[in-house]
Scaffold this motif. Sequence first.
Motif, short mmCIF file in Angstrom:
data_model
loop_
_atom_site.label_atom_id
_atom_site.label_comp_id
_atom_site.label_asym_id
_atom_site.label_seq_id
_atom_site.Cartn_x
_atom_site.Cartn_y
_atom_site.Cartn_z
N ALA A 45 -15.44 -8.60 -32.33
CA ALA A 45 -14.69 -7.59 -31.57
C ALA A 45 -14.79 -6.30 -32.37
CB ALA A 45 -13.23 -8.02 -31.39
N PRO A 46 -15.53 -5.32 -31.89
CA PRO A 46 -15.75 -4.09 -32.67
C PRO A 46 -14.45 -3.44 -33.13
CG PRO A 46 -17.03 -4.06 -30.63
CD PRO A 46 -16.11 -5.24 -30.55
N GLY A 47 -14.48 -2.93 -34.35
CA GLY A 47 -13.34 -2.20 -34.90
C GLY A 47 -12.52 -3.03 -35.86
N THR A 48 -11.34 -2.51 -36.18
CA THR A 48 -10.42 -3.16 -37.11
C THR A 48 -9.01 -3.01 -36.57
OG1 THR A 48 -11.83 -2.54 -38.96
CG2 THR A 48 -9.59 -3.19 -39.51
N GLY A 49 -8.22 -4.06 -36.69
CA GLY A 49 -6.83 -3.98 -36.23
C GLY A 49 -6.75 -3.78 -34.73
N ASP A 50 -5.70 -3.15 -34.28
CA ASP A 50 -5.50 -2.88 -32.85
C ASP A 50 -5.13 -1.42 -32.65
OD1 ASP A 50 -5.77 -5.37 -31.19
OD2 ASP A 50 -4.43 -6.10 -32.76
N PRO A 51 -5.37 -0.90 -31.44
CA PRO A 51 -5.02 0.49 -31.15
C PRO A 51 -3.52 0.75 -31.33
CG PRO A 51 -6.43 -0.41 -29.43
CD PRO A 51 -6.02 -1.56 -30.32
N PRO A 52 -3.13 2.01 -31.50
CA PRO A 52 -1.73 2.35 -31.75
C PRO A 52 -0.75 1.85 -30.70
CG PRO A 52 -3.14 4.26 -32.10
CD PRO A 52 -4.00 3.17 -31.54
N ARG A 53 -1.12 1.81 -29.44
CA ARG A 53 -0.18 1.39 -28.38
C ARG A 53 -0.40 -0.06 -27.99
NH1 ARG A 53 -0.97 6.89 -27.26
NH2 ARG A 53 1.03 8.00 -27.29
N PHE A 54 -0.84 -0.87 -28.92
CA PHE A 54 -1.10 -2.29 -28.70
C PHE A 54 0.12 -3.00 -28.13
CE2 PHE A 54 -0.07 -6.37 -30.65
CZ PHE A 54 -1.09 -7.17 -30.18
N ARG A 55 -0.13 -3.84 -27.11
CA ARG A 55 0.91 -4.72 -26.55
C ARG A 55 0.29 -6.10 -26.39
NH1 ARG A 55 1.20 -0.69 -22.99
NH2 ARG A 55 0.74 -2.05 -21.21
N LEU A 56 0.95 -7.09 -26.90
CA LEU A 56 0.46 -8.46 -26.84
C LEU A 56 0.26 -8.93 -25.40
CD1 LEU A 56 -0.36 -10.81 -28.67
CD2 LEU A 56 2.01 -11.58 -28.62
N SER A 57 1.07 -8.44 -24.49
CA SER A 57 1.00 -8.87 -23.09
C SER A 57 -0.05 -8.12 -22.26
CB SER A 57 2.38 -8.68 -22.44
OG SER A 57 2.72 -7.30 -22.46
N ASP A 58 -0.78 -7.20 -22.87
CA ASP A 58 -1.74 -6.38 -22.11
C ASP A 58 -3.07 -6.28 -22.86
OD1 ASP A 58 -3.11 -4.52 -20.58
OD2 ASP A 58 -1.56 -2.97 -20.73
N CYS A 59 -4.05 -7.04 -22.39
CA CYS A 59 -5.37 -7.06 -23.05
C CYS A 59 -6.01 -5.68 -23.08
CB CYS A 59 -6.30 -8.04 -22.36
SG CYS A 59 -5.81 -9.76 -22.56
N ALA A 60 -5.72 -4.83 -22.12
CA ALA A 60 -6.32 -3.49 -22.07
C ALA A 60 -5.88 -2.63 -23.25
CB ALA A 60 -5.96 -2.80 -20.76
N THR A 61 -4.80 -2.99 -23.92
CA THR A 61 -4.31 -2.21 -25.08
C THR A 61 -4.81 -2.77 -26.40
OG1 THR A 61 -2.29 -3.52 -25.38
CG2 THR A 61 -2.20 -1.67 -23.80
N GLN A 62 -5.60 -3.83 -26.36
CA GLN A 62 -6.03 -4.52 -27.58
C GLN A 62 -7.50 -4.27 -27.89
OE1 GLN A 62 -4.94 -8.70 -27.67
NE2 GLN A 62 -3.23 -8.33 -26.29
N ARG A 63 -7.87 -4.60 -29.10
CA ARG A 63 -9.29 -4.65 -29.48
C ARG A 63 -9.80 -5.98 -28.98
NH1 ARG A 63 -12.01 -6.41 -34.37
NH2 ARG A 63 -10.00 -6.97 -35.24
N ASN A 64 -10.87 -5.97 -28.19
CA ASN A 64 -11.34 -7.18 -27.53
C ASN A 64 -12.79 -7.49 -27.90
OD1 ASN A 64 -9.01 -7.86 -25.81
ND2 ASN A 64 -9.38 -5.81 -25.00
N LEU A 65 -13.23 -8.67 -27.51
CA LEU A 65 -14.62 -9.05 -27.69
C LEU A 65 -15.50 -8.11 -26.87
CD1 LEU A 65 -14.56 -12.95 -27.23
CD2 LEU A 65 -14.16 -11.63 -29.32
N ASP A 66 -16.68 -7.83 -27.41
CA ASP A 66 -17.68 -7.14 -26.61
C ASP A 66 -18.67 -8.20 -26.14
OD1 ASP A 66 -19.27 -7.71 -28.85
OD2 ASP A 66 -19.70 -5.61 -29.30
N GLU A 67 -19.74 -7.78 -25.49
CA GLU A 67 -20.69 -8.77 -24.96
C GLU A 67 -21.32 -9.58 -26.09
OE1 GLU A 67 -21.86 -11.28 -22.51
OE2 GLU A 67 -20.65 -9.62 -21.78
N ALA A 68 -21.57 -8.97 -27.23
CA ALA A 68 -22.12 -9.72 -28.37
C ALA A 68 -21.13 -10.77 -28.84
CB ALA A 68 -22.47 -8.76 -29.52
#
Length: 189
Positions: A45-68
């Motif tokens: 999952a590209p990057g490190t940690g999670d974005p500033p407005r990360f919410r556990l209940s919302d995948c759109a706010t998280q660092r996620n897997l890419d196609e690789a």
Amino acid sequence: MRRRSFICLVGFTALSTPSVFATNNVPLAELARPGRVLMLRHAFAPGTGDPPRFRLSDCATQRNLDEAGRAQARELGERLATAGVGRATVYSSQWCRCLETARLLQLGEVTALPALNSFFSRPQDRQARVSALRAFLAGLPVAGQPVVLVTHQVTINAFADASVPSGGGSIFQLNGSGSPRWLGSIPTH
């Protein structure tokens, strides 16, 4: 002379700390034996940690897997099946990148386990998470079917004092305690 002594000391430390520096690879087939656990870092999952407005209940706010990362998780699932691990009891951190990795392995139903959650941005939660994970492991049957735990680098590092790449992990042998025996790392290819 001081520099040479320091280099020797660093070299000796590296050699005397096998869990961190050595690559003791075990075949994936080891996981098919009774009482084995694979503690797996989520796929890429590209990057490190999670974005500033990360919410556990919302995948759109998280660092996620890419196609690789998705391809990496599917490929590991295929390698496990080829090695004789077609089914396992699968637990995952509640983070979307871990849940997706766990599902793409196609080893069975995935159950969220908060003890596997990251504490990257909350280091004060480290001890409680590791203690909960140790208690969970102590309660698993020592001769049960394979267990896969999909988690984060910080969790693996805190639990096993080991660093693994994305999609990498370690196999442990359950022994009825919260400190199962480390058998080695899985090969990443």
